[in-house]
Design an enzyme around this catalytic site. Structure first.
Site, PDB file in Angstrom:
ATOM      1  N   GLN A 130      -0.426   4.674  20.673  1.00 37.59           N
ATOM      2  CA  GLN A 130      -0.011   5.214  19.460  1.00 37.59           C
ATOM      3  C   GLN A 130      -1.693   5.908  19.174  1.00 37.59           C
ATOM      4  OE1 GLN A 130      -1.178   2.291  19.975  1.00 37.59           O
ATOM      5  NE2 GLN A 130      -2.729   0.855  18.869  1.00 37.59           N
TER       6      GLN A 130
ATOM      7  N   TYR B 115       0.640  -1.335  -0.142  1.00 37.02           N
ATOM      8  CA  TYR B 115      -0.274  -0.020  -0.032  1.00 37.02           C
ATOM      9  C   TYR B 115       0.576   1.225   0.434  1.00 37.02           C
ATOM     10  CZ  TYR B 115      -3.906   3.377   1.772  1.00 37.02           C
ATOM     11  OH  TYR B 115      -4.547   4.100   1.172  1.00 37.02           O
TER      12      TYR B 115
ATOM     13  N   ARG C  97     -11.254  -1.306  10.447  1.00 33.09           N
ATOM     14  CA  ARG C  97     -10.318  -0.159  10.545  1.00 33.09           C
ATOM     15  C   ARG C  97     -10.921   0.311  12.215  1.00 33.09           C
ATOM     16  NH1 ARG C  97     -10.326   3.863   5.298  1.00 33.09           N
ATOM     17  NH2 ARG C  97     -12.183   2.321   4.438  1.00 33.09           N
TER      18      ARG C  97
ATOM     19  N   GLU D 133       4.176   2.220  -0.673  1.00 32.20           N
ATOM     20  CA  GLU D 133       4.653   2.404  -2.117  1.00 32.20           C
ATOM     21  C   GLU D 133       4.159   2.618  -2.867  1.00 32.20           C
ATOM     22  OE1 GLU D 133       7.944   2.861  -1.178  1.00 32.20           O
ATOM     23  OE2 GLU D 133       9.129   1.644   0.793  1.00 32.20           O
TER      24      GLU D 133
ATOM     25  N   ARG E 183       0.042   9.866  14.487  1.00 34.91           N
ATOM     26  CA  ARG E 183       0.217  10.614  13.374  1.00 34.91           C
ATOM     27  C   ARG E 183      -1.073  11.657  13.521  1.00 34.91           C
ATOM     28  NH1 ARG E 183      -2.842   6.529   9.330  1.00 34.91           N
ATOM     29  NH2 ARG E 183      -0.489   6.039   9.106  1.00 34.91           N
TER      30      ARG E 183
ATOM     31  N   PHE F 118     -14.419  -0.247  16.413  1.00 37.71           N
ATOM     32  CA  PHE F 118     -15.048  -0.332  17.565  1.00 37.71           C
ATOM     33  C   PHE F 118     -16.432   0.095  18.101  1.00 37.71           C
ATOM     34  CE2 PHE F 118      -9.905   1.547  19.401  1.00 37.71           C
ATOM     35  CZ  PHE F 118      -9.573   0.166  19.291  1.00 37.71           C
TER      36      PHE F 118
HETATM   37  P1  NAD Z   1     -12.389   1.858  -0.050  1.00 38.95           P
HETATM   38  O1  NAD Z   1     -11.926  -0.147   0.116  1.00 38.95           O
HETATM   39  O2  NAD Z   1     -13.827   1.842   1.018  1.00 38.95           O
HETATM   40  O3  NAD Z   1     -12.734   1.877  -1.437  1.00 38.95           O
HETATM   41  C1  NAD Z   1     -11.574   1.324  -2.780  1.00 38.95           C
HETATM   42  C2  NAD Z   1     -12.571   1.326  -3.748  1.00 38.95           C
HETATM   43  O4  NAD Z   1     -11.563   1.262  -5.001  1.00 38.95           O
HETATM   44  C3  NAD Z   1     -13.691   0.515  -4.158  1.00 38.95           C
HETATM   45  O5  NAD Z   1     -15.075   0.448  -4.188  1.00 38.95           O
HETATM   46  C4  NAD Z   1     -12.494  -0.788  -4.420  1.00 38.95           C
HETATM   47  O6  NAD Z   1     -13.558  -1.887  -4.980  1.00 38.95           O
HETATM   48  C5  NAD Z   1     -12.324  -0.131  -5.291  1.00 38.95           C
HETATM   49  N1  NAD Z   1     -10.804  -0.819  -6.147  1.00 38.95           N
HETATM   50  C6  NAD Z   1     -10.001  -1.566  -5.649  1.00 38.95           C
HETATM   51  N2  NAD Z   1      -9.682  -2.072  -6.362  1.00 38.95           N
HETATM   52  C7  NAD Z   1      -9.663  -1.655  -7.880  1.00 38.95           C
HETATM   53  C8  NAD Z   1      -9.743  -1.901  -8.821  1.00 38.95           C
HETATM   54  N3  NAD Z   1      -8.395  -2.219  -9.452  1.00 38.95           N
HETATM   55  N4  NAD Z   1     -10.385  -1.068 -10.458  1.00 38.95           N
HETATM   56  C9  NAD Z   1     -11.191  -0.529 -10.120  1.00 38.95           C
HETATM   57  N5  NAD Z   1     -11.580  -0.421  -8.544  1.00 38.95           N
HETATM   58  C10 NAD Z   1     -10.941  -1.292  -7.316  1.00 38.95           C
HETATM   59  O7  NAD Z   1     -11.537   3.150   0.009  1.00 38.95           O
HETATM   60  P2  NAD Z   1     -11.475   4.489   0.801  1.00 38.95           P
HETATM   61  O8  NAD Z   1     -11.696   4.569   2.219  1.00 38.95           O
HETATM   62  O9  NAD Z   1     -12.535   4.832   0.126  1.00 38.95           O
HETATM   63  O10 NAD Z   1     -10.316   4.656   0.090  1.00 38.95           O
HETATM   64  C11 NAD Z   1     -10.510   5.725  -0.991  1.00 38.95           C
HETATM   65  C12 NAD Z   1      -9.113   6.148  -1.229  1.00 38.95           C
HETATM   66  O11 NAD Z   1      -8.737   6.842  -0.142  1.00 38.95           O
HETATM   67  C13 NAD Z   1      -8.070   4.893  -1.541  1.00 38.95           C
HETATM   68  O12 NAD Z   1      -7.057   5.110  -2.723  1.00 38.95           O
HETATM   69  C14 NAD Z   1      -7.022   5.589  -0.450  1.00 38.95           C
HETATM   70  O13 NAD Z   1      -6.054   4.709  -0.770  1.00 38.95           O
HETATM   71  C15 NAD Z   1      -7.253   6.766  -0.039  1.00 38.95           C
HETATM   72  N6  NAD Z   1      -7.303   6.459   2.167  1.00 38.95           N
HETATM   73  C16 NAD Z   1      -8.147   6.626   2.199  1.00 38.95           C
HETATM   74  C17 NAD Z   1      -8.222   6.917   3.518  1.00 38.95           C
HETATM   75  C18 NAD Z   1      -8.906   7.018   4.292  1.00 38.95           C
HETATM   76  O14 NAD Z   1      -8.907   6.775   5.898  1.00 38.95           O
HETATM   77  N7  NAD Z   1     -10.166   5.829   4.097  1.00 38.95           N
HETATM   78  C19 NAD Z   1      -6.838   7.671   4.303  1.00 38.95           C
HETATM   79  C20 NAD Z   1      -5.913   7.860   3.819  1.00 38.95           C
HETATM   80  C21 NAD Z   1      -6.272   7.409   1.945  1.00 38.95           C
HETATM   81  N1  UDP Z   2      -6.416  -0.926  16.062  1.00 35.92           N
HETATM   82  C1  UDP Z   2      -6.597  -0.944  16.955  1.00 35.92           C
HETATM   83  N2  UDP Z   2      -8.095  -2.397  16.969  1.00 35.92           N
HETATM   84  C2  UDP Z   2      -8.776  -2.840  15.689  1.00 35.92           C
HETATM   85  C3  UDP Z   2      -8.202  -1.794  14.820  1.00 35.92           C
HETATM   86  C4  UDP Z   2      -7.146  -1.088  14.448  1.00 35.92           C
HETATM   87  O1  UDP Z   2      -5.844  -0.757  18.174  1.00 35.92           O
HETATM   88  O2  UDP Z   2      -9.745  -3.053  16.225  1.00 35.92           O
HETATM   89  C5  UDP Z   2      -5.480   0.137  15.425  1.00 35.92           C
HETATM   90  C6  UDP Z   2      -4.124  -0.065  15.095  1.00 35.92           C
HETATM   91  O3  UDP Z   2      -3.641  -1.440  15.236  1.00 35.92           O
HETATM   92  C7  UDP Z   2      -4.135   1.339  14.575  1.00 35.92           C
HETATM   93  C8  UDP Z   2      -4.529   2.306  15.008  1.00 35.92           C
HETATM   94  O4  UDP Z   2      -6.140   1.313  15.275  1.00 35.92           O
HETATM   95  O5  UDP Z   2      -3.008   1.482  15.441  1.00 35.92           O
HETATM   96  C9  UDP Z   2      -5.591   2.867  13.249  1.00 35.92           C
HETATM   97  O6  UDP Z   2      -5.748   1.230  12.778  1.00 35.92           O
HETATM   98  P1  UDP Z   2      -6.429   1.735  11.563  1.00 35.92           P
HETATM   99  O7  UDP Z   2      -6.290   0.066  10.157  1.00 35.92           O
HETATM  100  O8  UDP Z   2      -7.889   2.316  11.148  1.00 35.92           O
HETATM  101  O9  UDP Z   2      -6.027   2.570  10.022  1.00 35.92           O
HETATM  102  P2  UDP Z   2      -4.386   2.347   9.872  1.00 35.92           P
HETATM  103  O10 UDP Z   2      -3.080   1.418   9.876  1.00 35.92           O
HETATM  104  O11 UDP Z   2      -3.921   2.742   8.600  1.00 35.92           O
HETATM  105  O12 UDP Z   2      -4.437   4.387   9.927  1.00 35.92           O
END
Ligand code: NAD
Ligand code: UDP
Length: 316
Positions: free
Chosen positions: A208, A144, A185, A146, A277, A190
């Site tokens: 964290q 993810y 997530r 990289e 973060r 939670f």
């Molecule tokens: P999500 O998993 O709910 O949505 C991702 C969508 O992309 C899904 O509908 C999935 O089916 C589609 N998808 C995956 N691989 C695909 C492919 N090869 N071709 C076409 N569609 C594909 O995730 P999200 O939380 O809605 O995140 C959306 C974007 O925002 C992502 O690029 C993610 O990396 C970025 N992002 C999200 C967060 C967050 O906290 N939610 C944080 C940082 C970055």
């Molecule tokens: N986490 C946790 N319990 C869970 C799921 C996640 O303590 O049931 C922690 C996880 O280890 C991380 C933080 O919550 O420290 C955020 O995790 P998440 O998977 O939501 O996002 P990301 O790590 O990508 O920020």
């Protein structure tokens, strides 16, 4: 009115973005392969003549006429992106390449959904866009992290080499209604555990931290970034909420807001889990005049209402 392609538009953030763009009067084409979503998330949009859906995997070339492209296609939850790491890396790299080639052919502007994960387990705090990050290139999160870093490289190289119009949003943890029920997530886990009075699974000692942005704030930031112009518009921009909480405090807040009888239970900390973060959003504030409005308390309450309603449907 603009014709807009949203890849990953059926996902959590994408489905909110599609709805907001349609409400603003735009024509929206959503391209998705449902890897981490389902048709239900966009079903209510099917009747809107301004909305269309393309079942498509972005690792394959696309041919869509659009003036703007939001490239969101990529699983975002650690358990989702790690269950097929090769597909995740291909989605970020080949997906972004295909979107950039499409934009090169049509002249569209592309916004890449990048992530705070480009900073890895950060050694500076809060994280500003000038920081190059601290990422383990061979660990389980690398597919993810990289992939997203390579996608940023592609965006900038297309801009320098081909004059492509680019926008890069570094999105920090985002939450809200319609998060996937079982994507693992922290906010969704939670809330579900609390609503079932089950033990809240705290990674490690829960010290964290993360900074959680409500989805409507994030969507406004994405749209503002897409539409901003000027000399700094093509540089990466952090989008997130600056209010930082420990994971333990988040659990206690969710227990209080749900009135749950849940207790805390420690589980092993995942490999390479970032310690802390928090976004530095000075650039977003200066460039976009944007900052988040929804407090953690308000956002959690709205998210809990949504999860409670879904629980009733699932229990029926
Ligand atoms: P999500 O998993 O709910 O949505 C991702 C969508 O992309 C899904 O509908 C999935 O089916 C589609 N998808 C995956 N691989 C695909 C492919 N090869 N071709 C076409 N569609 C594909 O995730 P999200 O939380 O809605 O995140 C959306 C974007 O925002 C992502 O690029 C993610 O990396 C970025 N992002 C999200 C967060 C967050 O906290 N939610 C944080 C940082 C970055
Ligand atoms: N986490 C946790 N319990 C869970 C799921 C996640 O303590 O049931 C922690 C996880 O280890 C991380 C933080 O919550 O420290 C955020 O995790 P998440 O998977 O939501 O996002 P990301 O790590 O990508 O920020």
């Amino acid at each position: 009115m603009t014709r807009i392609l949203v890849t990953g538009g059926a996902g959590f953030i994408g489905s909110h973005l599609c709805r907001r763009l349609l409400a603003q009067g735009h024509t929206v084409i959503c391209a998705d392969n449902f890897r981490t979503s389902a048709a239900e998330s966009i079903a209510e949009l099917d009747d809107d003549p301004a909305f269309s859906f393309l079942h498509h995997d972005v690792t394959q070339p696309l041919h869509v006429e659009a003036e703007q492209i939001y490239n969101l296609a990529c699983p975002a939850s650690p358990i989702h992106y790690q269950n097929d790491p090769v597909a995740t890396l291909k989605t970020s790299v080949l997906g972004t390449l295909n979107v950039l080639e499409l934009a090169r052919a049509t002249g569209a502007r592309v916004l890449q959904a990048s992530t705070s994960e480009v900073y890895g387990d950060p050694q500076i705090h809060p994280q500003h866009e000038g920081y190059w990050g601290h990422v383990n290139p061979i660990g389980p999160r690398a597919c993810y992290d990289e992939g997203k870093r390579a996608a940023e490289t592609l965006m900038c190289d297309y801009h320098r080499q081909h004059g492509s119009e680019i926008r890069i949003a570094r999105i920090f943890n985002t939450y809200g209604p319609r998060m996937h029920w079982d994507d693992g997530r922290v906010v969704s886990n939670f809330i579900i555990q609390a609503l079932h009075d089950e033990a809240i699974t705290i990674g490690g000692d829960g010290s964290q931290s993360r900074s959680f942005c409500y989805v409507s704030d994030l969507v406004e930031g994405l749209i503002a970034l897409m539409n901003v112009t000027g000399p700094d518009a093509d540089r990466p921009v952090n989008l997130g909420n600056t209010h930082e909480v420990s994971i333990r405090d988040l659990a206690l807040r969710i227990i209080a807001l749900t009135g749950s009888a849940s207790v805390l239970e420690s589980i092993p900390l995942p490999t390479d889990d970032p310690r802390q973060r928090q976004p530095d959003i000075a650039r977003a504030e200066a460039l976009l005049g944007w900052s988040p409005r929804v407090t953690l308390e308000e956002g959690l309450k709205a998210t809990i209402v949504d999860f409670r309603a879904r629980k009733v449907l699932r229990d029926a």
